[in-house]
Motif scaffolding. Structure first.
Motif, PDB file in Angstrom:
ATOM      1  N   LEU A  82      42.580  25.087  38.611  1.00 53.16           N
ATOM      2  CA  LEU A  82      41.974  26.344  39.032  1.00 53.16           C
ATOM      3  C   LEU A  82      41.226  26.237  40.362  1.00 53.16           C
ATOM      4  CD1 LEU A  82      41.306  29.293  38.607  1.00 53.16           C
ATOM      5  CD2 LEU A  82      39.394  28.609  37.148  1.00 53.16           C
ATOM      6  N   PRO A  83      40.386  25.230  40.600  1.00 53.97           N
ATOM      7  CA  PRO A  83      39.707  25.168  41.902  1.00 53.97           C
ATOM      8  C   PRO A  83      40.690  25.079  43.075  1.00 53.97           C
ATOM      9  CG  PRO A  83      38.627  23.719  40.336  1.00 53.97           C
ATOM     10  CD  PRO A  83      39.910  24.165  39.686  1.00 53.97           C
ATOM     11  N   TYR A  84      41.715  24.248  42.918  1.00 58.65           N
ATOM     12  CA  TYR A  84      42.726  24.115  43.979  1.00 58.65           C
ATOM     13  C   TYR A  84      43.482  25.426  44.154  1.00 58.65           C
ATOM     14  CZ  TYR A  84      46.852  22.331  46.475  1.00 58.65           C
ATOM     15  OH  TYR A  84      47.871  22.123  47.385  1.00 58.65           O
ATOM     16  N   ASN A  85      43.894  26.026  43.039  1.00 59.00           N
ATOM     17  CA  ASN A  85      44.683  27.254  43.118  1.00 59.00           C
ATOM     18  C   ASN A  85      43.883  28.404  43.714  1.00 59.00           C
ATOM     19  OD1 ASN A  85      46.739  25.804  41.952  1.00 59.00           O
ATOM     20  ND2 ASN A  85      46.528  26.727  39.920  1.00 59.00           N
ATOM     21  N   TYR A  86      42.590  28.445  43.407  1.00 59.77           N
ATOM     22  CA  TYR A  86      41.780  29.522  43.981  1.00 59.77           C
ATOM     23  C   TYR A  86      41.591  29.327  45.482  1.00 59.77           C
ATOM     24  CZ  TYR A  86      38.797  33.596  43.388  1.00 59.77           C
ATOM     25  OH  TYR A  86      38.287  34.876  43.430  1.00 59.77           O
ATOM     26  N   SER A  87      41.593  28.071  45.909  1.00 56.16           N
ATOM     27  CA  SER A  87      41.558  27.795  47.344  1.00 56.16           C
ATOM     28  C   SER A  87      42.836  28.267  48.019  1.00 56.16           C
ATOM     29  CB  SER A  87      41.352  26.297  47.591  1.00 56.16           C
ATOM     30  OG  SER A  87      40.092  25.871  47.092  1.00 56.16           O
ATOM     31  N   LEU A  88      43.978  28.117  47.321  1.00 51.67           N
ATOM     32  CA  LEU A  88      45.242  28.632  47.852  1.00 51.67           C
ATOM     33  C   LEU A  88      45.191  30.158  47.973  1.00 51.67           C
ATOM     34  CD1 LEU A  88      47.953  26.545  45.938  1.00 51.67           C
ATOM     35  CD2 LEU A  88      46.786  26.006  48.087  1.00 51.67           C
ATOM     36  N   ALA A  89      44.610  30.796  46.958  1.00 53.57           N
ATOM     37  CA  ALA A  89      44.491  32.250  46.993  1.00 53.57           C
ATOM     38  C   ALA A  89      43.632  32.690  48.186  1.00 53.57           C
ATOM     39  CB  ALA A  89      43.893  32.764  45.689  1.00 53.57           C
ATOM     40  N   TYR A  90      42.557  31.963  48.431  1.00 54.05           N
ATOM     41  CA  TYR A  90      41.697  32.296  49.568  1.00 54.05           C
ATOM     42  C   TYR A  90      42.449  32.121  50.885  1.00 54.05           C
ATOM     43  CZ  TYR A  90      37.963  32.016  53.028  1.00 54.05           C
ATOM     44  OH  TYR A  90      37.184  32.226  54.134  1.00 54.05           O
ATOM     45  N   ALA A  91      43.223  31.053  51.000  1.00 47.88           N
ATOM     46  CA  ALA A  91      43.974  30.797  52.237  1.00 47.88           C
ATOM     47  C   ALA A  91      45.012  31.883  52.478  1.00 47.88           C
ATOM     48  CB  ALA A  91      44.636  29.430  52.178  1.00 47.88           C
ATOM     49  N   GLN A  92      45.598  32.440  51.424  1.00 50.78           N
ATOM     50  CA  GLN A  92      46.525  33.564  51.592  1.00 50.78           C
ATOM     51  C   GLN A  92      45.777  34.782  52.102  1.00 50.78           C
ATOM     52  OE1 GLN A  92      48.660  36.982  51.490  1.00 50.78           O
ATOM     53  NE2 GLN A  92      49.465  34.916  51.753  1.00 50.78           N
ATOM     54  N   THR A 135      47.616  40.851  54.207  1.00 51.49           N
ATOM     55  CA  THR A 135      47.607  39.768  53.224  1.00 51.49           C
ATOM     56  C   THR A 135      47.196  40.337  51.869  1.00 51.49           C
ATOM     57  OG1 THR A 135      45.302  39.193  53.703  1.00 51.49           O
ATOM     58  CG2 THR A 135      47.017  38.050  54.978  1.00 51.49           C
ATOM     59  N   GLN A 136      47.270  39.495  50.846  1.00 48.06           N
ATOM     60  CA  GLN A 136      46.899  39.926  49.490  1.00 48.06           C
ATOM     61  C   GLN A 136      45.390  39.772  49.305  1.00 48.06           C
ATOM     62  OE1 GLN A 136      49.582  40.250  46.885  1.00 48.06           O
ATOM     63  NE2 GLN A 136      48.391  40.271  45.014  1.00 48.06           N
ATOM     64  N   PRO A 137      44.720  40.807  48.787  1.00 45.85           N
ATOM     65  CA  PRO A 137      43.295  40.648  48.483  1.00 45.85           C
ATOM     66  C   PRO A 137      43.074  39.502  47.493  1.00 45.85           C
ATOM     67  CG  PRO A 137      43.921  42.957  48.395  1.00 45.85           C
ATOM     68  CD  PRO A 137      45.196  42.178  48.513  1.00 45.85           C
ATOM     69  N   LEU A 138      41.914  38.898  47.573  1.00 48.00           N
ATOM     70  CA  LEU A 138      41.599  37.776  46.688  1.00 48.00           C
ATOM     71  C   LEU A 138      41.566  38.258  45.245  1.00 48.00           C
ATOM     72  CD1 LEU A 138      40.793  34.742  46.949  1.00 48.00           C
ATOM     73  CD2 LEU A 138      38.413  35.510  46.760  1.00 48.00           C
ATOM     74  N   PRO A 139      42.358  37.650  44.368  1.00 43.41           N
ATOM     75  CA  PRO A 139      42.366  38.100  42.968  1.00 43.41           C
ATOM     76  C   PRO A 139      41.143  37.593  42.217  1.00 43.41           C
ATOM     77  CG  PRO A 139      43.824  36.219  43.221  1.00 43.41           C
ATOM     78  CD  PRO A 139      43.321  36.554  44.605  1.00 43.41           C
ATOM     79  N   PRO A 140      40.810  38.220  41.091  1.00 46.48           N
ATOM     80  CA  PRO A 140      39.782  37.630  40.222  1.00 46.48           C
ATOM     81  C   PRO A 140      40.281  36.306  39.659  1.00 46.48           C
ATOM     82  CG  PRO A 140      40.848  39.510  39.158  1.00 46.48           C
ATOM     83  CD  PRO A 140      41.336  39.484  40.565  1.00 46.48           C
ATOM     84  N   ARG A 141      39.371  35.384  39.364  1.00 43.29           N
ATOM     85  CA  ARG A 141      39.765  34.040  38.957  1.00 43.29           C
ATOM     86  C   ARG A 141      40.597  34.013  37.677  1.00 43.29           C
ATOM     87  NH1 ARG A 141      34.308  30.629  39.127  1.00 43.29           N
ATOM     88  NH2 ARG A 141      33.562  32.618  38.301  1.00 43.29           N
ATOM     89  N   TRP A 142      40.321  34.945  36.759  1.00 40.68           N
ATOM     90  CA  TRP A 142      41.044  34.907  35.489  1.00 40.68           C
ATOM     91  C   TRP A 142      42.545  35.106  35.670  1.00 40.68           C
ATOM     92  CZ3 TRP A 142      43.826  39.202  34.136  1.00 40.68           C
ATOM     93  CH2 TRP A 142      43.450  40.428  34.696  1.00 40.68           C
ATOM     94  N   VAL A 143      42.929  35.758  36.772  1.00 40.51           N
ATOM     95  CA  VAL A 143      44.350  36.011  37.041  1.00 40.51           C
ATOM     96  C   VAL A 143      45.126  34.705  37.212  1.00 40.51           C
ATOM     97  CG1 VAL A 143      45.916  36.957  38.803  1.00 40.51           C
ATOM     98  CG2 VAL A 143      43.978  38.318  37.987  1.00 40.51           C
ATOM     99  N   LEU A 144      44.441  33.644  37.610  1.00 40.91           N
ATOM    100  CA  LEU A 144      45.100  32.357  37.817  1.00 40.91           C
ATOM    101  C   LEU A 144      45.091  31.498  36.554  1.00 40.91           C
ATOM    102  CD1 LEU A 144      43.728  31.553  41.387  1.00 40.91           C
ATOM    103  CD2 LEU A 144      45.897  32.622  40.754  1.00 40.91           C
TER     104      LEU A 144
END
Length: 587
Positions: A537-547, A204-213
């Motif tokens: 951002l909170p929702y999108n970062y949750s998507l990143a975590y789920a990936q 899977t993809q490592p969790l990106p830093p928040r600024w990337v989103l």
């Protein structure tokens, strides 16, 4: 689930008769309860597996039952699919029959309908300037497909090849390669099980830093510090958030051609104090990203020093000289050698000491990669040279891996953002954030993006995105720009970017990519798209975590979430953003 494999006799489908070659050795292994790998070991064939896509190991305590009957080779799996050897003058590979009404999805970056049945897909990472709908061979090929009949196929071979999904023969799928191990991983399950199992297989993809989103300020390209700061000042004045600024090739030269390989701030009148400029941006929590390319051109600052580290001609001794490359004469870094990577990395490290946070790798297919150019894979354990076609599709993969490995070693507290338009299966675990190449700045270019992004998402590439607003050409259509940003707000990365060269290249159509540079009412509409993106951002970062944790896609076609809806596979203009939001594009 029980999967029974048998080798049976049947009429040959190959173009070269069985008598013209020795019978291959066939091996079948479980990699998970629902994943089987089948390998054909061929004679008179370069069958090395130079891919590192797969991270799972075979199950030692679970054996595949394999019945063998000589003559033509055919593997029957679960009485559902059978695999036979394909053999022609230029390609070897596998053929699999397709059932009536069976649909096939994935296969990488294509501006084609989501169901790729009826198409022949080149497996060759390919730059396509100004493309739009119908482009069948773009920058990022992934030989992974999913069937509506409950299985997925991953052909772990990065050489130049093709997937013919019922184009030549309507009832057959054919995979062909010019070199490398002939194999296929069969993954059983429904759509979600197949994709998540593929991510267990390749990572899977490592969790990106928040600024990337967040929101990127980017164009082709900022030509001076004063210009970049002026535009950033307008973004601040308009209340439009900026999380990072990206500098294209003018940071190391004043022209488009003849500068690749400088990799330093050449014009100190235009860039008087890069370190201070980067620090000034950082005070506002704005990251700095620089572009690099893997080519070193004659006449540039580092060309002479680069020559021992470039790809070579057939002698293995002389650097290969590219004489018809758009950007100029020069060579290509041999990204497969450890010493070449160390040489290349020194330029990254020098700029990171100036405060650069992340990287944009351009032309990473590579854009110019002739078949009589050779790479040295001695550090992979191989003694012979490999021609460009044999390793073409993993060049960008190994470039991103180089950055990932050096970040882990020298900057372990940082999470890599690698913006690169080319990769292979498994590149996601090295933190690649690919964009969809040099799309035309047109409505057709915008319409092409959704099938590309969804097809890539279903190919296991979670953070694919486009140059929002379009890149090439155009007529200055503000509604197109706004609609593109509205669409991009609900895609993995939000990065407005386009050609804005003006006096540098008057023949190229220029249009600003930053919302603050628009006229009203379009400026307000574009600003709203940016603010909408920020609010998620909170929702999108949750998507990143789920990936990262579960291998879930950030965006997916409707059939992925609603497999029992028989109409879902035909819906091409809607998609799910995560599991809670349905998005319909406005065209």
């Amino acid at each position: 689930m029980k999967h029974l494999l048998a080798l049976l006799c049947f009429l040959p489908l190959a173009f070269v008769s069985h008598a013209q070659r020795s019978r291959p050795t066939v091996k079948a292994e479980y990699y998970a309860d629902n994943i089987i790998k089948v390998t054909f070991a061929l004679t008179n064939w370069h069958g090395e597996n130079v891919s590192d896509a797969v991270i799972l190991k075979p199950l030692k305590n679970k054996k595949v039952k394999l019945d063998y009957i000589h003559k033509q080779e055919r593997v029957l799996i679960d009485e559902k699919i059978d695999i036979s050897l394909f053999d022609s003058a230029n390609y070897r590979g596998l053929t699999i029959p397709l059932q009536p009404n069976e649909k096939i999805f994935g296969g990488g970056e294509r501006a084609l309908p989501l169901n790729r049945r009826g198409y022949r897909l080149p497996l060759y990472n390919n730059p396509w300037y100004g493309y739009s709908e119908g482009a069948d061979a773009l920058n990022y090929s992934v030989p992974f497909i999913t069937s509506s009949n409950g299985y997925g196929l991953f052909f772990d071979n990065p050489s130049k090849g093709f997937l013919d999904i019922g184009k030549t023969a309507p009832d057959w799928l054919t995979f062909g390669a010019t070199s490398g191990e002939i194999n296929v991983y069969i993954i059983f399950g429904d759509y979600q099980t197949i994709l998540q199992s593929y991510h267990k297989l390749t990572g899977t993809q490592p969790l990106p830093p928040r600024w990337v989103l967040g929101n990127f300020m980017s164009r082709f390209g900022y030509t001076s510090e004063a210009q970049a700061k002026e535009i950033y000042g307008k973004m601040k004045q308009e209340g439009i958030p900026v999380d990072a600024v990206i500098f294209d090739l003018f940071w190391f030269g004043d022209s488009i051609k003849g500068t690749l390989g400088n990799l330093d701030w050449i014009n100190r009148k235009k860039w008087p104090d890069p370190k201070k400029m980067i620090a000034d941006f950082k005070k506002d929590s704005v990251k700095t990203i620089l572009v690099t390319e893997p080519f070193f051109l004659e006449g540039t600052k580092n060309y002479a020093a680069s020559k021992p580290f470039l790809a070579v001609d057939s002698s293995g001794k002389n650097p290969y000289l590219l004489t018809d490359f758009y950007f100029g004469r020069g060579g290509l870094i041999d990204i497969f050698r450890n010493d070449s990577k160390a040489f290349f990395w020194q330029f990254y490290k020098a700029q990171m000491q100036n405060g650069v946070e992340a990287w944009w790798g351009d032309l990473g297919e590579p854009e110019k990669h002739p078949s009589n150019l050779y790479h040295n894979l001695k550090d992979f354990g191989y003694k012979r040279l490999f021609n460009a076609d044999e390793v073409h599709n993993i060049y960008g993969h190994n470039w991103t891996k180089m950055l990932y490995d050096y970040y882990a070693k020298e900057y372990p507290e940082k999470r890599l953002f690698s913006l690169n338009r080319s990769g292979f299966a498994g590149t996601q675990r090295y933190s690649i954030f690919p964009w969809t190449g040099d799309v035309s700045r047109s409505w057709s270019g915008l319409r092409a993006q959704l099938p590309i992004l969804l097809g890539m998402s279903m190919s296991g590439v979670p953070y694919v995105h486009s140059d929002a607003g379009g890149f090439a050409g155009g007529e200055g259509d503000p509604e197109l720009y706004v609609r593109w940003l509205q669409f991009a707000a609900f895609t993995p990365i939000f990065r407005p970017h386009g050609t804005a060269l003006y006096e540098v290249e008057p023949a190229a159509y220029s249009w600003p990519s930053e919302p603050a540079m628009m006229q009203e009412p379009w400026k307000s509409y574009a600003k709203m798209a940016v603010l909408t993106r920020s609010s998620f951002l909170p929702y999108n970062y949750s998507l990143a975590y789920a990936q990262t944790k579960y291998g879930k896609p950030l965006m997916a076609p409707l059939y992925f979430h609603f497999p029992n809806d028989t109409t879902a596979t035909a819906i091409q203009d809607e998609y799910m953003w995560g599991e809670k939001y349905l998005s319909h594009r406005c065209l």
